[in-house]
Scaffold this motif. Sequence first.
Motif, PDB file in Angstrom:
ATOM      1  N   MET A   1      59.267  70.615  59.448  1.00 61.11           N
ATOM      2  CA  MET A   1      60.525  69.913  59.228  1.00 61.11           C
ATOM      3  C   MET A   1      61.235  70.533  58.029  1.00 61.11           C
ATOM      4  O   MET A   1      60.600  70.841  57.014  1.00 61.11           O
ATOM      5  N   VAL A   2      62.542  70.739  58.136  1.00 58.31           N
ATOM      6  CA  VAL A   2      63.330  71.357  57.067  1.00 58.31           C
ATOM      7  C   VAL A   2      64.322  70.339  56.520  1.00 58.31           C
ATOM      8  O   VAL A   2      65.019  69.657  57.284  1.00 58.31           O
ATOM      9  N   ALA A   3      64.379  70.231  55.190  1.00 60.80           N
ATOM     10  CA  ALA A   3      65.345  69.344  54.534  1.00 60.80           C
ATOM     11  C   ALA A   3      66.723  69.995  54.548  1.00 60.80           C
ATOM     12  O   ALA A   3      66.859  71.195  54.279  1.00 60.80           O
ATOM     13  N   VAL A   4      67.761  69.200  54.877  1.00 58.67           N
ATOM     14  CA  VAL A   4      69.121  69.738  54.970  1.00 58.67           C
ATOM     15  C   VAL A   4      70.096  68.818  54.251  1.00 58.67           C
ATOM     16  O   VAL A   4      69.817  67.635  54.013  1.00 58.67           O
ATOM     17  N   ASP A   5      71.279  69.408  53.923  1.00 58.41           N
ATOM     18  CA  ASP A   5      72.334  68.603  53.312  1.00 58.41           C
ATOM     19  C   ASP A   5      73.303  68.133  54.384  1.00 58.41           C
ATOM     20  O   ASP A   5      73.034  68.255  55.585  1.00 58.41           O
ATOM     21  N   GLY A   6      74.445  67.612  53.955  1.00 58.02           N
ATOM     22  CA  GLY A   6      75.415  67.072  54.897  1.00 58.02           C
ATOM     23  C   GLY A   6      76.044  68.098  55.805  1.00 58.02           C
ATOM     24  O   GLY A   6      76.651  67.750  56.817  1.00 58.02           O
ATOM     25  N   ARG A   7      75.912  69.397  55.453  1.00 55.21           N
ATOM     26  CA  ARG A   7      76.461  70.465  56.299  1.00 55.21           C
ATOM     27  C   ARG A   7      75.347  71.247  56.992  1.00 55.21           C
ATOM     28  O   ARG A   7      75.549  72.393  57.405  1.00 55.21           O
ATOM     29  N   ASP A   8      74.184  70.609  57.093  1.00 56.90           N
ATOM     30  CA  ASP A   8      73.025  71.173  57.797  1.00 56.90           C
ATOM     31  C   ASP A   8      72.509  72.461  57.170  1.00 56.90           C
ATOM     32  O   ASP A   8      71.923  73.302  57.860  1.00 56.90           O
TER      33      ASP A   8
ATOM     34  N   ILE B   1      67.403  64.061  54.439  1.00 63.52           N
ATOM     35  CA  ILE B   1      67.458  64.168  55.889  1.00 63.52           C
ATOM     36  C   ILE B   1      66.733  65.446  56.305  1.00 63.52           C
ATOM     37  O   ILE B   1      66.932  66.513  55.711  1.00 63.52           O
ATOM     38  N   THR B   2      65.896  65.356  57.327  1.00 59.30           N
ATOM     39  CA  THR B   2      65.148  66.522  57.791  1.00 59.30           C
ATOM     40  C   THR B   2      65.428  66.778  59.265  1.00 59.30           C
ATOM     41  O   THR B   2      65.787  65.864  60.018  1.00 59.30           O
ATOM     42  N   VAL B   3      65.269  68.044  59.657  1.00 61.62           N
ATOM     43  CA  VAL B   3      65.430  68.438  61.056  1.00 61.62           C
ATOM     44  C   VAL B   3      64.184  69.205  61.479  1.00 61.62           C
ATOM     45  O   VAL B   3      63.495  69.807  60.654  1.00 61.62           O
ATOM     46  N   LEU B   4      63.908  69.175  62.768  1.00 58.88           N
ATOM     47  CA  LEU B   4      62.752  69.887  63.303  1.00 58.88           C
ATOM     48  C   LEU B   4      63.067  71.377  63.394  1.00 58.88           C
ATOM     49  O   LEU B   4      64.023  71.777  64.042  1.00 58.88           O
ATOM     50  N   ALA B   5      62.239  72.187  62.728  1.00 59.52           N
ATOM     51  CA  ALA B   5      62.433  73.629  62.757  1.00 59.52           C
ATOM     52  C   ALA B   5      61.487  74.310  63.729  1.00 59.52           C
ATOM     53  O   ALA B   5      61.834  75.317  64.358  1.00 59.52           O
ATOM     54  N   ALA B   6      60.258  73.796  63.855  1.00 64.81           N
ATOM     55  CA  ALA B   6      59.279  74.434  64.740  1.00 64.81           C
ATOM     56  C   ALA B   6      58.155  73.467  65.059  1.00 64.81           C
ATOM     57  O   ALA B   6      57.851  72.558  64.286  1.00 64.81           O
ATOM     58  N   SER B   7      57.566  73.691  66.218  1.00 67.32           N
ATOM     59  CA  SER B   7      56.326  73.016  66.597  1.00 67.32           C
ATOM     60  C   SER B   7      55.249  74.091  66.605  1.00 67.32           C
ATOM     61  O   SER B   7      55.275  74.997  67.442  1.00 67.32           O
ATOM     62  N   GLU B   8      54.330  74.028  65.641  1.00 68.46           N
ATOM     63  CA  GLU B   8      53.346  75.094  65.517  1.00 68.46           C
ATOM     64  C   GLU B   8      52.322  75.068  66.644  1.00 68.46           C
ATOM     65  O   GLU B   8      51.914  76.079  67.173  1.00 68.46           O
ATOM     66  N   ARG B   9      51.873  73.863  67.010  1.00 66.72           N
ATOM     67  CA  ARG B   9      50.868  73.743  68.061  1.00 66.72           C
ATOM     68  C   ARG B   9      50.736  72.278  68.447  1.00 66.72           C
ATOM     69  O   ARG B   9      50.750  71.398  67.589  1.00 66.72           O
ATOM     70  N   VAL B  10      50.598  72.033  69.748  1.00 61.71           N
ATOM     71  CA  VAL B  10      50.322  70.688  70.243  1.00 61.71           C
ATOM     72  C   VAL B  10      49.205  70.782  71.267  1.00 61.71           C
ATOM     73  O   VAL B  10      49.299  71.578  72.219  1.00 61.71           O
ATOM     74  N   ASP B  11      48.168  70.009  71.075  1.00 59.61           N
ATOM     75  CA  ASP B  11      47.046  69.963  72.012  1.00 59.61           C
ATOM     76  C   ASP B  11      46.997  68.587  72.657  1.00 59.61           C
ATOM     77  O   ASP B  11      46.909  67.565  71.956  1.00 59.61           O
ATOM     78  N   PHE B  12      47.059  68.569  74.000  1.00 63.94           N
ATOM     79  CA  PHE B  12      46.926  67.324  74.750  1.00 63.94           C
ATOM     80  C   PHE B  12      45.478  67.202  75.213  1.00 63.94           C
ATOM     81  O   PHE B  12      44.971  68.073  75.926  1.00 63.94           O
ATOM     82  N   ARG B  13      44.818  66.121  74.829  1.00 62.47           N
ATOM     83  CA  ARG B  13      43.387  65.993  75.062  1.00 62.47           C
ATOM     84  C   ARG B  13      43.033  65.003  76.160  1.00 62.47           C
ATOM     85  O   ARG B  13      41.949  65.101  76.748  1.00 62.47           O
TER      86      ARG B  13
END
Length: 273
Positions: A251-258, A190-202
């Motif tokens: 994305m960061v991998a986590v266990d059942g206790r996050d 299971i993974t959670v979002l840790a950061a968005s490094e960059r998003v470019d809308f074109r």
Amino acid sequence: MSRALEDTAVPGAIPAPPSRLIALVFPGDTNHHGTLFGGAGLALMDRIAFIAATRHGRVPFVTASVDRVDFQAPARVGELVELVARVTRVGCKSMTVEVEMVAEGLVSGERRLCTRGSFSMVAVPPPHAAPGWCLPPLAAVREEAGPGPCASDIVFADQANSFGRMFGGEALAAMTRAAFVAATRHGRRITVLAASERVDFRAPVAVGAIVDTVATVVRVGRTSMTVAVELWSEDLMSGARACTAKGRFVMVAVDGRDRPVPVRRDETVDKPS
């Protein structure tokens, strides 16, 4: 990706990918047994059948009938469902689209066929169509690989602003969902979002357009993965495709206790220096 490919607006210059829809089964989509509602599954199947039909004929389509649906196994809450649609028969103004829905355990990777259905789709001929107008025959349309493994969907009015363009937040939601699926499939954790490094809308995405998300794991650390995601838009009628947004998500991998846990490495992905 070259600038020439990004900026092209010539129909067919960038081939459309196979019609595939990927969704996660949330609690609100399930019955009291914790399995996906049959009606919710049918709605997803009808949506991808419409996309497949439109990509073949490049005219508006309506669903005429659901000829047969076989429910073989349930899709459970927390699982991923992947739907693939294929055009199998084409008449003058109608076609048959076969759809399969497969459930996948995010951590186990176990896959099982849940549902198979057959949809009859009827074309609405273009204005001023010549007498005897017919859909292109099945043999004339080749299924080609598009920009990469991806999932398709349609932009609806409730996802758009007052100008009829897709909200940036909706685009981000689609891109982060694709990053989650790619990262979880890579490490089978299971993974959670840790950061968005960059998003470019074109470029803007209009209501009614097909959107494809293409996600690739490009970096693997001890507990994290960086996923590059592209959002492609495709005009329903012309087939013109363009890369409308690009982003990189950690994305960061986590266990059942996050708590962060090591990622299962894949030798096909370069490890960080």
